[in-house]
Design a protein around this motif. Structure first.
Motif, PDB file in Angstrom:
ATOM      1  N   ALA A  19       0.802  -1.224   0.000  1.00  0.00           N
ATOM      2  CA  ALA A  19       0.000   0.000   0.000  1.00  0.00           C
ATOM      3  C   ALA A  19       0.833   1.271   0.000  1.00  0.00           C
ATOM      4  O   ALA A  19       0.446   2.274  -0.613  1.00  0.00           O
ATOM      5  CB  ALA A  19      -0.965   0.002   1.187  1.00  0.00           C
ATOM      6  N   PHE A  22       1.317   1.965  -3.588  1.00  0.00           N
ATOM      7  CA  PHE A  22       0.212   1.824  -4.546  1.00  0.00           C
ATOM      8  C   PHE A  22       0.125   3.047  -5.470  1.00  0.00           C
ATOM      9  O   PHE A  22      -0.416   2.949  -6.575  1.00  0.00           O
ATOM     10  CB  PHE A  22      -1.118   1.631  -3.823  1.00  0.00           C
ATOM     11  N   TYR A  95      -0.794  -9.152  -2.589  1.00  0.00           N
ATOM     12  CA  TYR A  95      -0.454  -7.761  -2.282  1.00  0.00           C
ATOM     13  C   TYR A  95      -0.945  -7.457  -0.868  1.00  0.00           C
ATOM     14  O   TYR A  95      -1.731  -8.226  -0.300  1.00  0.00           O
ATOM     15  CB  TYR A  95      -1.069  -6.786  -3.298  1.00  0.00           C
ATOM     16  N   CYS A  97      -0.662  -4.588   2.914  1.00  0.00           N
ATOM     17  CA  CYS A  97      -0.431  -3.301   3.576  1.00  0.00           C
ATOM     18  C   CYS A  97       0.081  -3.551   4.982  1.00  0.00           C
ATOM     19  O   CYS A  97      -0.087  -4.647   5.532  1.00  0.00           O
ATOM     20  CB  CYS A  97      -1.715  -2.472   3.622  1.00  0.00           C
ATOM     21  N   GLN A 138      -3.844   6.991  -2.112  1.00  0.00           N
ATOM     22  CA  GLN A 138      -3.761   5.624  -2.620  1.00  0.00           C
ATOM     23  C   GLN A 138      -3.378   4.648  -1.516  1.00  0.00           C
ATOM     24  O   GLN A 138      -3.890   3.530  -1.464  1.00  0.00           O
ATOM     25  CB  GLN A 138      -2.757   5.545  -3.771  1.00  0.00           C
ATOM     26  N   GLN A 139      -2.487   5.079  -0.631  1.00  0.00           N
ATOM     27  CA  GLN A 139      -2.065   4.215   0.477  1.00  0.00           C
ATOM     28  C   GLN A 139      -3.227   3.952   1.437  1.00  0.00           C
ATOM     29  O   GLN A 139      -3.461   2.809   1.850  1.00  0.00           O
ATOM     30  CB  GLN A 139      -0.906   4.860   1.235  1.00  0.00           C
ATOM     31  N   GLY A 142      -5.962   1.981  -0.382  1.00  0.00           N
ATOM     32  CA  GLY A 142      -5.437   0.639  -0.623  1.00  0.00           C
ATOM     33  C   GLY A 142      -5.431  -0.207   0.635  1.00  0.00           C
ATOM     34  O   GLY A 142      -5.709  -1.409   0.595  1.00  0.00           O
ATOM     35  N   LEU A 178      -8.323   0.477  -8.268  1.00  0.00           N
ATOM     36  CA  LEU A 178      -7.043   0.069  -7.710  1.00  0.00           C
ATOM     37  C   LEU A 178      -6.861  -1.440  -7.799  1.00  0.00           C
ATOM     38  O   LEU A 178      -5.792  -1.929  -8.187  1.00  0.00           O
ATOM     39  CB  LEU A 178      -6.941   0.531  -6.253  1.00  0.00           C
ATOM     40  N   LEU A 182      -3.894  -3.615  -9.467  1.00  0.00           N
ATOM     41  CA  LEU A 182      -3.131  -4.567  -8.653  1.00  0.00           C
ATOM     42  C   LEU A 182      -3.122  -5.950  -9.293  1.00  0.00           C
ATOM     43  O   LEU A 182      -2.077  -6.595  -9.384  1.00  0.00           O
ATOM     44  CB  LEU A 182      -3.726  -4.648  -7.246  1.00  0.00           C
TER      45      LEU A 182
END
Length: 199
Positions: A19, A22, A95, A97, A138-139, A142, A178, A182
């Motif tokens: 993330a 991202f 993926y 975070c 985005q972080q 995400g 997103l 991904l």
């Protein structure tokens, strides 16, 4: 839970979109990012060589050093207990975070993103409380995509300045865009690693 910043944590993240990066796959407006190819190449390289560089800039180290104090201040300000977290992945482990915390509330949980910026950046966040949210959009979005949570607190902390605390709601439309980027990136990474390993 594997503590953030450890070798084991880096191993968990290696070769997977995370993330914090991202923004290299998608812009805040939902368009594919021009940085995507370079980021995908970096992740392919991590998978092939089995390690990542683990570079930590001065600003990053400052954030790492101040984060525990910021977390304590967040708890004092909100009255909420923060549970620290390691690297959380999607259901396919493709993926993930690394939230700065998870807050369990009676009505449901929410996540926490802590930033400890230098004074000029902190001043910009104080002048416009959405500035930090926009920078890390985005972080934050995400992280909500990965964890399935609907809310995320953005907390900017500097020990000599007022704090900034903004609760961000999940943007389902953005999260769909997103996820599309991904999945595209993950497929390229997996396909290329499989192909290159056979050489």
């Amino acid at each position: 839970m594997i503590a953030q910043g450890t070798i084991e944590w880096r191993d968990e993240r290696r070769g997977k979109p995370s993330a914090s990066d991202f923004s290299k796959l998608i812009t805040a407006t939902g368009k594919p990012s021009a940085s995507a190819k370079g980021y995908v190449d970096k992740l392919i390289a991590e998978r092939l060589i089995g390690w990542s560089d683990g570079y930590t800039s001065e600003a990053m180290q400052r954030g790492i050093d101040l984060e525990p104090l910021a977390r304590v201040n967040y708890e004092l300000i909100t009255g909420d207990d923060v549970t620290e977290s390691g690297f959380i992945t999607d259901e396919t482990d493709s993926y993930g975070c690394s939230p700065d915390g998870i807050i369990v509330l009676a009505g449901g949980s929410k996540g926490l993103e802590i930033k400890c910026p230098m004074p000029p950046a902190m001043a910009s966040y104080l002048r416009d409380e959405q500035e930090g949210v926009k920078k890390y959009y985005q972080q934050i979005q995400g992280s909500m995509l990965v964890t399935g949570l609907k809310q995320w607190d953005f907390f900017a902390y500097h020990p000599e300045m007022p704090f900034v605390l903004v609760t961000v709601e999940r943007d389902d439309d953005f999260c769909c865009k997103l996820q599309e980027q991904l999945l595209k990136a993950v497929k390229i990474i997996n396909d290329e690693v499989e192909k290159l390993k056979c050489r």
